[in-house]
Write a protein that holds these residues in place. Structure first.
Motif, short mmCIF file in Angstrom:
data_model
loop_
_atom_site.label_atom_id
_atom_site.label_comp_id
_atom_site.label_asym_id
_atom_site.label_seq_id
_atom_site.Cartn_x
_atom_site.Cartn_y
_atom_site.Cartn_z
N PRO A 142 42.63 18.32 2.30
CA PRO A 142 43.88 17.36 2.31
C PRO A 142 44.37 17.66 3.83
O PRO A 142 45.43 16.79 3.90
N ASP A 145 47.27 22.45 -2.54
CA ASP A 145 47.01 21.92 -1.05
C ASP A 145 47.82 22.18 0.20
O ASP A 145 47.12 22.49 1.16
N VAL A 203 45.43 12.19 -1.06
CA VAL A 203 44.55 12.91 -1.53
C VAL A 203 45.15 14.19 -2.52
O VAL A 203 44.19 14.78 -3.02
N LEU A 254 39.10 21.60 -5.24
CA LEU A 254 38.29 20.52 -5.33
C LEU A 254 37.45 20.11 -4.08
O LEU A 254 37.30 19.01 -4.17
N ASN A 255 37.86 20.89 -3.05
CA ASN A 255 37.22 20.20 -1.91
C ASN A 255 37.49 19.25 -1.38
O ASN A 255 36.98 18.23 -0.72
N ASN A 256 39.13 18.70 -1.58
CA ASN A 256 39.78 17.52 -1.03
C ASN A 256 39.97 17.51 0.15
O ASN A 256 40.39 16.47 0.71
N SER A 258 39.38 24.35 0.38
CA SER A 258 40.37 23.44 -0.43
C SER A 258 40.11 23.32 -1.83
O SER A 258 38.98 23.16 -2.09
N TYR A 280 46.17 16.51 -5.02
CA TYR A 280 46.04 16.67 -6.33
C TYR A 280 46.97 17.62 -7.22
O TYR A 280 47.13 17.73 -8.30
#
Length: 176
Positions: free
Chosen positions: A47, A95, A88, A43-45, A41, A90
Motif C-alpha cells: 500500500p 496497511d 488499495v 495480501l501483498n497489496n 504487507s 483492504y
C-alpha cells in the motif's frame, strides 16, 4: 548469540538529525526505495507510494513550511515521502502496520549504506495539507511519514528500557 549483521544493524541504527552537504546518490536512493518495497504487507497489496524530494526543489520548501522540524527538511540531501495509497487499502490497521515495516526497512537500508536518517512523524499533524502542498490528491494518498536522509554530521545515541520492563509476563525456560 553468534554474529548476525541484521540484528547488529537493528541495534546500531540511530536517528540522525544533522547532515553534511554531500549529496545522496541516485543509486543510494534507489537502494533505500527498494528496501521499502520489500516490506511485508497483507495480501501483498503493497500500500505504500513514494515521493523523493531533493535539495532545491520547490517541494522541499513546501515540506519545511508544514513541520516544526523545517531545519531537518532543509538540511537533508534526500527526503522520502511515504504515502498510503487509499485505493488499495483492504484493512487500515494491517496497511498501517505494513507502512511501518516499509519505513523501518528504509531506515535500515539508510544505516547499511553508511547514511543517516530520521523518521519525521510530526509532519502528519498537518496532513492532508501537506499532501495537497506536494501536489497530490488527499482522497487518493495519505502521507504517513517523511524520512530525512543524508550523510551523517553527528553521532546518534539512544537508550532502551530493559526487556524485563516491556514483557507482560516473564520468559520461561520451559519454552525452550
Amino acid at each position: 548469540m553468534q554474529h548476525n549483521p541484521v540484528l547488529e544493524a537493528i541495534r546500531q541504527r540511530r536517528s540522525i538529525r544533522r547532515f553534511t552537504p554531500e549529496p545522496v546518490s541516485l543509486a543510494e536512493i534507489e537502494a533505500i526505495l527498494d528496501a521499502g518495497r520489500w516490506a511485508p504487507s497483507g495480501l501483498n497489496n503493497q500500500p505504500w507510494r513514494f515521493l523523493v524530494v531533493r535539495p532545491g526543489e520547490p517541494r522541499q520548501d513546501a515540506l519545511a513550511r508544514h513541520t516544526k522540524y523545517a531545519h531537518l527538511v532543509r538540511g537533508a540531501q534526500a527526503l522520502f515521502c511515504v504515502f498510503l495509497d487509499r485505493e488499495v487499502v483492504y484493512n487500515r490497521a494491517k496497511d498501517l502496520q505494513s507502512i511501518g515495516a516499509c519505513l523501518q526497512n528504509m531506515l535500515l537500508a539508510v544505516h547499511a549504506l553508511g547514511l543517516g536518517g530520521v523518521w519525521l512523524g510530526e509532519i502528519i499533524n498537518q496532513e492532508p495539507e501537506v499532501t495537497r502542498a506536494l501536489g497530490f490528491d488527499e482522497r487518493s494518498l495519505e502521507l504517513m511519514a517523511v524520512l530525512a536522509v543524508g550523510r551523517p554530521d553527528q553521532k546518534g545515541s539512544s537508550e532502551r528500557k530493559p526487556l524485563a520492563e516491556l514483557l507482560l509476563e516473564p520468559l520461561s525456560l520451559a519454552d525452550e
